[in-house]
Write an enzyme that holds these catalytic residues in place. Structure first.
Site, PDB file in Angstrom:
ATOM      1  N   GLY A 101       0.816  -1.063  -0.038  1.00  0.00           N
ATOM      2  CA  GLY A 101       0.302  -0.205  -0.239  1.00  0.00           C
ATOM      3  C   GLY A 101       0.811   1.103  -0.414  1.00  0.00           C
ATOM      4  N   ARG A 125       3.915 -15.948  -6.581  1.00  0.00           N
ATOM      5  CA  ARG A 125       2.858 -16.121  -6.966  1.00  0.00           C
ATOM      6  C   ARG A 125       2.116 -15.424  -7.996  1.00  0.00           C
ATOM      7  NH1 ARG A 125      -2.172 -16.896  -3.958  1.00  0.00           N
ATOM      8  NH2 ARG A 125      -3.269 -18.150  -3.659  1.00  0.00           N
ATOM      9  N   GLY A 175       6.680  -2.421   3.036  1.00  0.00           N
ATOM     10  CA  GLY A 175       6.133  -2.830   4.187  1.00  0.00           C
ATOM     11  C   GLY A 175       6.381  -4.329   4.620  1.00  0.00           C
ATOM     12  N   ASP A 176       5.610  -4.927   4.996  1.00  0.00           N
ATOM     13  CA  ASP A 176       6.072  -6.305   5.553  1.00  0.00           C
ATOM     14  C   ASP A 176       6.158  -7.337   4.408  1.00  0.00           C
ATOM     15  OD1 ASP A 176       3.293  -6.664   5.895  1.00  0.00           O
ATOM     16  OD2 ASP A 176       3.053  -7.008   7.799  1.00  0.00           O
ATOM     17  N   THR A 213       5.481   1.959   5.915  1.00  0.00           N
ATOM     18  CA  THR A 213       3.553   1.236   6.157  1.00  0.00           C
ATOM     19  C   THR A 213       3.256   2.595   7.073  1.00  0.00           C
ATOM     20  OG1 THR A 213       2.872  -0.041   7.839  1.00  0.00           O
ATOM     21  CG2 THR A 213       4.859  -0.412   8.027  1.00  0.00           C
ATOM     22  N   ILE A 214       2.220   3.160   6.933  1.00  0.00           N
ATOM     23  CA  ILE A 214       1.184   4.144   7.992  1.00  0.00           C
ATOM     24  C   ILE A 214       1.696   3.279   9.374  1.00  0.00           C
ATOM     25  CG2 ILE A 214       0.436   5.228   6.002  1.00  0.00           C
ATOM     26  CD1 ILE A 214      -2.246   3.784   7.153  1.00  0.00           C
ATOM     27  N   ASP A 215       0.987   2.262   9.027  1.00  0.00           N
ATOM     28  CA  ASP A 215       0.999   1.289  10.141  1.00  0.00           C
ATOM     29  C   ASP A 215       2.344   0.889  11.305  1.00  0.00           C
ATOM     30  OD1 ASP A 215      -1.396   0.422   8.936  1.00  0.00           O
ATOM     31  OD2 ASP A 215      -0.323  -1.277   8.315  1.00  0.00           O
ATOM     32  N   ASP A 258       4.240  -0.561  11.708  1.00  0.00           N
ATOM     33  CA  ASP A 258       4.490  -1.628  12.620  1.00  0.00           C
ATOM     34  C   ASP A 258       5.779  -3.077  12.773  1.00  0.00           C
ATOM     35  OD1 ASP A 258       3.584  -2.699  10.366  1.00  0.00           O
ATOM     36  OD2 ASP A 258       1.882  -3.930  10.265  1.00  0.00           O
ATOM     37  N   GLU A 295      -8.940  -0.965  13.175  1.00  0.00           N
ATOM     38  CA  GLU A 295     -10.381  -1.351  12.003  1.00  0.00           C
ATOM     39  C   GLU A 295      -9.591  -3.202  12.337  1.00  0.00           C
ATOM     40  OE1 GLU A 295      -8.214  -1.495   7.778  1.00  0.00           O
ATOM     41  OE2 GLU A 295      -5.627  -1.489   8.409  1.00  0.00           O
ATOM     42  N   ARG A 341     -23.180   6.319  14.761  1.00  0.00           N
ATOM     43  CA  ARG A 341     -23.161   6.160  13.713  1.00  0.00           C
ATOM     44  C   ARG A 341     -21.587   5.571  13.351  1.00  0.00           C
ATOM     45  NH1 ARG A 341     -26.482   9.834  10.547  1.00  0.00           N
ATOM     46  NH2 ARG A 341     -28.533   9.597  11.521  1.00  0.00           N
ATOM     47  N   HIS A 379      -8.910   4.789   2.844  1.00  0.00           N
ATOM     48  CA  HIS A 379      -7.902   5.173   2.452  1.00  0.00           C
ATOM     49  C   HIS A 379      -7.295   6.651   2.034  1.00  0.00           C
ATOM     50  CE1 HIS A 379      -8.559   1.543   1.057  1.00  0.00           C
ATOM     51  NE2 HIS A 379      -7.437   1.589   0.954  1.00  0.00           N
ATOM     52  N   GLN A 427      -6.532   8.185   4.834  1.00  0.00           N
ATOM     53  CA  GLN A 427      -5.686   8.207   5.759  1.00  0.00           C
ATOM     54  C   GLN A 427      -4.196   8.366   4.888  1.00  0.00           C
ATOM     55  OE1 GLN A 427      -6.328   5.438   9.668  1.00  0.00           O
ATOM     56  NE2 GLN A 427      -7.954   5.043   8.147  1.00  0.00           N
ATOM     57  N   ARG A 428      -4.013   7.633   3.431  1.00  0.00           N
ATOM     58  CA  ARG A 428      -2.860   7.016   2.779  1.00  0.00           C
ATOM     59  C   ARG A 428      -2.608   7.830   2.004  1.00  0.00           C
ATOM     60  NH1 ARG A 428      -3.584   0.780   2.281  1.00  0.00           N
ATOM     61  NH2 ARG A 428      -3.073   1.293  -0.585  1.00  0.00           N
TER      62      ARG A 428
HETATM   63  O1  F6P Z   1      -0.942  -1.591   5.493  1.00  0.00           O
HETATM   64  C1  F6P Z   1      -1.236  -0.410   4.709  1.00  0.00           C
HETATM   65  C2  F6P Z   1      -2.813  -0.379   5.015  1.00  0.00           C
HETATM   66  O2  F6P Z   1      -3.485   0.732   4.434  1.00  0.00           O
HETATM   67  C3  F6P Z   1      -3.229  -0.980   6.148  1.00  0.00           C
HETATM   68  O3  F6P Z   1      -3.986  -0.043   7.710  1.00  0.00           O
HETATM   69  C4  F6P Z   1      -4.709  -1.458   5.560  1.00  0.00           C
HETATM   70  O4  F6P Z   1      -5.469  -2.400   6.273  1.00  0.00           O
HETATM   71  C5  F6P Z   1      -4.476  -1.469   4.207  1.00  0.00           C
HETATM   72  O5  F6P Z   1      -3.488  -1.665   4.048  1.00  0.00           O
HETATM   73  C6  F6P Z   1      -5.362  -2.132   3.512  1.00  0.00           C
HETATM   74  O6  F6P Z   1      -4.925  -2.486   1.879  1.00  0.00           O
HETATM   75  P1  F6P Z   1      -5.661  -1.653   0.263  1.00  0.00           P
HETATM   76  O7  F6P Z   1      -4.837  -0.970   0.484  1.00  0.00           O
HETATM   77  O8  F6P Z   1      -5.604  -3.205   0.140  1.00  0.00           O
HETATM   78  O9  F6P Z   1      -7.280  -1.935   0.736  1.00  0.00           O
END
Ligand code: F6P
Length: 366
Positions: free
Chosen positions: A10, A78, A114-115, A137-139, A141, A234, A278, A284, A286-287
């Site tokens: 991502g 793969r 990322g990982d 990674t925004i996570d 982690d 999430e 609600r 996304h 956030q990205r």
């Molecule tokens: O690892 C980054 C991330 O944005 C996670 O926070 C999120 O769960 C995932 O990627 C979403 O991935 P995609 O862009 O495939 O929906």
């Protein structure tokens, strides 16, 4: 030296700043840089590998996304191939990637990801491609690195959204459950919830009990606060519960698609407290957008360090940000599986509790 660079997984704000730094610091050493487009796909079709000169990377430090493109569904070990009638089969094309890498005359690859991408990078390193990994990674982690770029921007975006929710939630006396990204860790939720003055923060690291979540909302009501903000990672889950996932929509994506916890919590809180509740999924957003100054700074330092490590003869390492030393090389092998969870006794968690923010695992402070 001729080095390749790709971005995988991502996207995260700051990727372009890394590319900028790699191209300029390589150029100043007299090296050539080749941009490999869309993760490793650019090594399956070498027409998608382009020479990057300083002029290609001018004015990109502040741009979100990645000029190279990225993917999280093109694992060359793969690789999904669609047949004539739409059926998908998976083929191992990793040898082709290695062949093309050498055919292009590349000496090393800077793999930014990322990982999942670091796992691929380690597997290609084992097949003879000299690699330097740059964690993205925004996570936030990855365990080896104190901080991965993109996280600060994601938290700023999420906090800005939560700030805006306060006034409308208050006007309507509603409870809002805001779902933020982060996959299996709660860094984005924790930082967003604390800085956005949430009432409740739900993290994967701290399984929650709805009774305590509702008790917090009702305790607030008793002292005159008629609305509530709950920030849910999430990957958060109820005590004894499972991760909430959505149906896969993308062929070749191997990770589960998390999501839906905010809907569930909002429904339950609404039913149990009688308050209109609600859900809002930031997703996304956030990205996207321009990286914060902090993310730009860290990303530029990652990119420069990747080239510096290559110049020092280092191979098959991950650039890790470990203050106070700064950028240090750590083994690439196994980096992907070393996950950094939020320590449940961390100072930030203690701060939340001392401020009366509920983590949904204990009765609220009155
Ligand atoms: O690892 C980054 C991330 O944005 C996670 O926070 C999120 O769960 C995932 O990627 C979403 O991935 P995609 O862009 O495939 O929906």
């Amino acid at each position: 030296m001729r080095i390749g660079i790709n971005t995988g997984g991502g996207d995260a704000p700051g990727l372009n700043a890394v590319i900028h730094a790699v191209v300029l610091s390589a150029h100043h050493r007299g090296w050539e840089v080749y941009g490999i487009q869309t993760g490793y796909a650019g090594l399956l079709d070498t027409r998608r590998t382009v020479r990057l000169t300083p002029s290609h990377v001018e004015s990109i430090v502040d741009r979100g996304g990645t000029i190279l493109g990225t993917t999280n569904r093109a694992d060359p070990f793969r690789f999904p191939v669609r047949g004539p009638s739409g059926e998908v089969t998976f083929t191992d094309l990793s040898d082709e990637v290695v062949r093309n890498f050498h055919a292009l005359g590349l000496d090393a690859l800077v793999a930014v990801g990322g990982d999942g991408s670091m796992d691929l990078a380690a597997r290609f390193a084992a097949k003879g491609i000299p690699v330097i990994g740059v964690p993205k990674t925004i996570d936030n982690d990855l365990a080896d690195t104190n901080y991965s770029f993109g996280f600060d921007t994601a938290v700023s975006t999420a906090t800005d959204a939560v700030d805006k929710l306060h006034s409308t939630a208050s006007a309507h006396q509603r409870v809002f459950v805001v779902e933020v990204m982060g996959r299996y860790v709660g860094w984005i939720a924790l930082h967003t919830g604390l800085t956005g003055s949430a009432d409740v923060i739900l993290l994967p690291e701290v399984p929650f009990d709805l009774e305590y979540v509702c008790a917090k909302i009702l305790a607030n009501e008793r002292r005159g606060k008629s609305y509530g903000i709950i920030v849910a990672a999430e990957g958060a889950r109820h005590v004894g519960g499972q991760l909430t996932t959505r149906a896969q929509t993308t062929v070749g994506r191997q990770e589960p698609l998390l999501g839906g916890i905010a809907d569930w919590v909002a429904r339950e809180v609404g039913q149990r407290t009688g308050k209109e509740s609600r859900a809002l999924v930031l997703g996304h957003l956030q990205r996207g957008g321009s990286p914060t100054t902090f993310d730009r700074l860290v990303a530029l330092r990652y990119g420069a360090a990747a080239v510096r490590f290559l110049a020092e003869g280092k191979r098959n390492v991950l650039v890790a940000y470990q203050p106070p030393e700064g950028m240090v090389p750590v083994p690439l092998e196994g980096a992907a599986s070393r996950r950094k969870m939020v320590p449940v006794d961390s100072d930030t968690i203690r701060t939340c509790r001392e401020l009366g923010i509920s983590l949904g695992d204990a009765p609220p402070l009155e």
